[in-house]
Design an enzyme around this catalytic site. Sequence first.
Site, mmCIF file in Angstrom:
data_model
loop_
_atom_site.group_PDB
_atom_site.id
_atom_site.type_symbol
_atom_site.label_atom_id
_atom_site.label_comp_id
_atom_site.label_asym_id
_atom_site.label_seq_id
_atom_site.Cartn_x
_atom_site.Cartn_y
_atom_site.Cartn_z
ATOM 1 N N HIS A 1 0.849 -1.191 0.000
ATOM 2 C CA HIS A 1 0.000 0.000 0.000
ATOM 3 C C HIS A 1 0.887 1.244 0.000
ATOM 4 O O HIS A 1 2.109 1.141 0.007
ATOM 5 C CB HIS A 1 -0.993 -0.025 1.164
ATOM 6 N N HIS B 1 3.874 1.630 2.452
ATOM 7 C CA HIS B 1 5.138 1.021 2.010
ATOM 8 C C HIS B 1 5.764 1.904 0.934
ATOM 9 O O HIS B 1 6.966 2.116 0.903
ATOM 10 C CB HIS B 1 4.909 -0.379 1.428
ATOM 11 N N CYS C 1 2.292 -11.086 20.127
ATOM 12 C CA CYS C 1 1.419 -10.476 19.103
ATOM 13 C C CYS C 1 1.955 -10.883 17.735
ATOM 14 O O CYS C 1 3.080 -10.527 17.377
ATOM 15 C CB CYS C 1 1.383 -8.954 19.224
ATOM 16 N N CYS D 1 2.752 -7.898 15.288
ATOM 17 C CA CYS D 1 4.065 -7.267 15.514
ATOM 18 C C CYS D 1 5.189 -8.282 15.395
ATOM 19 O O CYS D 1 6.351 -7.899 15.314
ATOM 20 C CB CYS D 1 4.174 -6.667 16.911
ATOM 21 N N CYS E 1 -3.009 -5.295 21.847
ATOM 22 C CA CYS E 1 -1.851 -4.658 21.226
ATOM 23 C C CYS E 1 -2.339 -3.350 20.614
ATOM 24 O O CYS E 1 -3.274 -3.359 19.815
ATOM 25 C CB CYS E 1 -1.263 -5.558 20.141
ATOM 26 N N HIS F 1 -2.309 -3.423 16.674
ATOM 27 C CA HIS F 1 -3.128 -4.378 15.922
ATOM 28 C C HIS F 1 -4.514 -4.608 16.539
ATOM 29 O O HIS F 1 -5.324 -5.338 15.973
ATOM 30 C CB HIS F 1 -2.367 -5.697 15.751
ATOM 31 N N LYS G 1 -6.306 5.634 10.754
ATOM 32 C CA LYS G 1 -5.273 4.659 10.426
ATOM 33 C C LYS G 1 -5.690 3.924 9.149
ATOM 34 O O LYS G 1 -6.859 3.598 8.984
ATOM 35 C CB LYS G 1 -5.183 3.679 11.607
ATOM 36 N N LYS H 1 -7.628 -2.268 6.271
ATOM 37 C CA LYS H 1 -8.564 -2.989 5.410
ATOM 38 C C LYS H 1 -9.976 -2.912 5.963
ATOM 39 O O LYS H 1 -10.940 -2.763 5.217
ATOM 40 C CB LYS H 1 -8.144 -4.462 5.346
HETATM 41 N N1 MSP Z 1 8.964 -6.647 7.883
HETATM 42 C C1 MSP Z 1 9.076 -5.617 8.825
HETATM 43 C C2 MSP Z 1 10.353 -4.800 8.597
HETATM 44 C C3 MSP Z 1 11.631 -5.594 8.664
HETATM 45 S S1 MSP Z 1 13.026 -4.607 8.321
HETATM 46 C C4 MSP Z 1 14.314 -5.570 8.691
HETATM 47 C C5 MSP Z 1 7.875 -4.676 8.727
HETATM 48 N N2 MSP Z 1 7.242 -4.629 7.556
HETATM 49 S S2 MSP Z 1 5.932 -3.737 7.261
HETATM 50 O O1 MSP Z 1 5.590 -4.057 5.905
HETATM 51 O O2 MSP Z 1 4.933 -3.951 8.250
HETATM 52 O O3 MSP Z 1 6.299 -2.233 7.389
HETATM 53 C C6 MSP Z 1 7.468 -1.731 6.850
HETATM 54 C C7 MSP Z 1 7.467 -0.237 6.710
HETATM 55 O O4 MSP Z 1 6.423 0.234 5.865
HETATM 56 C C8 MSP Z 1 7.294 0.605 7.953
HETATM 57 O O5 MSP Z 1 8.411 0.606 8.807
HETATM 58 C C9 MSP Z 1 7.126 1.946 7.291
HETATM 59 O O6 MSP Z 1 8.371 2.363 6.781
HETATM 60 C C10 MSP Z 1 6.211 1.624 6.120
HETATM 61 N N3 MSP Z 1 4.807 1.874 6.409
HETATM 62 C C11 MSP Z 1 3.795 0.981 6.540
HETATM 63 N N4 MSP Z 1 2.627 1.664 6.780
HETATM 64 C C12 MSP Z 1 2.850 2.999 6.817
HETATM 65 C C13 MSP Z 1 2.054 4.166 7.019
HETATM 66 N N5 MSP Z 1 0.754 4.119 7.259
HETATM 67 N N6 MSP Z 1 2.694 5.364 6.976
HETATM 68 C C14 MSP Z 1 4.041 5.465 6.711
HETATM 69 N N7 MSP Z 1 4.790 4.396 6.535
HETATM 70 C C15 MSP Z 1 4.241 3.147 6.591
HETATM 71 O O7 MSP Z 1 7.561 -4.002 9.698
#
Ligand code: MSP
Length: 473
Positions: free
Chosen positions: A19, A22, A127, A130, A144, A147, A291, A294
């Site tokens: 999304h 990311h 969790c 997390c 949590c 979540h 936030k 889904k």
């Molecule tokens: N897999 C772990 C990271 C391991 S790194 C060795 C993880 N993945 S994640 O997909 O849940 O999230 C990764 C990153 O996506 C977050 O740290 C952040 O950089 C970004 N984001 C996810 N949702 C976000 C928002 N709503 N807003 C901004 N960044 C977001 O955690």
Amino acid sequence: MNKKFYITTPIYYINDVPHIGHGYASIATDVIARYHRKQGEEVFFLTGTDEHGAKIAEAAAKLDETPKEFVDKLDLKFRAAWKLLNISNDEYIRTTDSLHGEVVSKLVEKLVERGFVEKRSYEGLYCVGCEKYMKESELVNGLCPDHLKKPAIQSEENYFFKLSAFADQLKSKIESDEIMIRPESKKHEILGKINLGLDDISISRAHVEWGIPFPGDPEQTIYVWIDALINYYSATKMYDREEFWPADLHIVGKDIFWFHAVIWPAVLLALDLPVYKKLFVHGYFTVDGQKMSKTIGNVIKPEDLVAKYGTDAVRYYVLSAFPFGADGDVSLEKMNQAYLKLANEIGNLFQRTIAMINKYFDETQKNEVKSQKLDEHQLIDTKPEMAELQLMEALRKIMLFAEDQNKAIAATQPWALAKDGKNDELAIFLTKTHSNLIVLADALVPFMPETAKKMNHQLATLDLEPLFPRIEE
Ligand code: MSP
């Protein structure tokens, strides 16, 4: 020899499609990587996916797929999203790559050999969202807070990493900026936490099959966070980039700050490996104040935004919406406004300037102006902002420069100069504006690479094509 610069994004959990959250982390990291390349540095930009653990296994089971089938399918989605957003990563690591697995098990074995691992029985609240054990004090109404789920009680025999042994070293290295944590507020936050004391952490799981087997104990798998953090290091081995270690900059969201600021450097110290140089923690954004989830149904997908506004406008919007390092809010309405701003300030500026050059210049003048090159003494100086990773402020400076050009056109009124036969003045002004647009395009290269290319093309050919066409609703 060019300076080397190794920069990483988090590796994303591959339990669902990517999304815009990311996308945000990847776009920001990409801009920084492109900026460093532009400075002549040799950049290694790594991104990838975090593919092991209970979270992924559960998501696969829901679809009646094996975890491997599931991650292979989603892998394509992540790659497609990064292509669409024009992310210029040099390599893409998947934690299910067998070479990564080999490096992880070797390093864990080394941790054991060095006496930093101990088997203990443990009961705690886990969790899955997390992928970590939570303390009672971290829960809100028993749930949590991230979540909104009740963590399950798990009791098992696990291997523990003696994190507590590293508190003093971490504290002094973070305090002195040898391990640089930014923004400063995050540095203080983590020092505060370390001061409260560090507990040892479990680095294996007994009931999670989807993972890398624990060396010497196939009943257990290596904890997904240890597996994941090591990606930054294993990639240098897998892709023959060993000279890039230690990493110069890890970009991570605030949700995974603890793992990167405490666990990761402690593991590296325990292995006697150099620790990364800088960790930058960015904020999270909400969508229309909520936030992104889904359940709420407000998840923004990169492909939907790009289909409507184009890659570069999306890149511009997410970085200009709020300061990098702070939390913020995004909305489709504000995306639309950002697009209009680009169209009005930059699109129009190009349109008007090139149209006037075509109208008022003779062939010789046109050829002269077409061959103008970037004047290195006239750059928009975004160095101070970029050094602090103030991406929004850098963009603002660039936009102000564009606005100044528009103001200069309004004040000078080249059409009036033409009417009054003031041809020299007119030529000087348009030539200068043309030269300034080269400067503008140059500053935009890291942020909006395709737009910058189009701009340079237009300035070199005087062909006009709208940079930000009107959006069809
Ligand atoms: N897999 C772990 C990271 C391991 S790194 C060795 C993880 N993945 S994640 O997909 O849940 O999230 C990764 C990153 O996506 C977050 O740290 C952040 O950089 C970004 N984001 C996810 N949702 C976000 C928002 N709503 N807003 C901004 N960044 C977001 O955690």
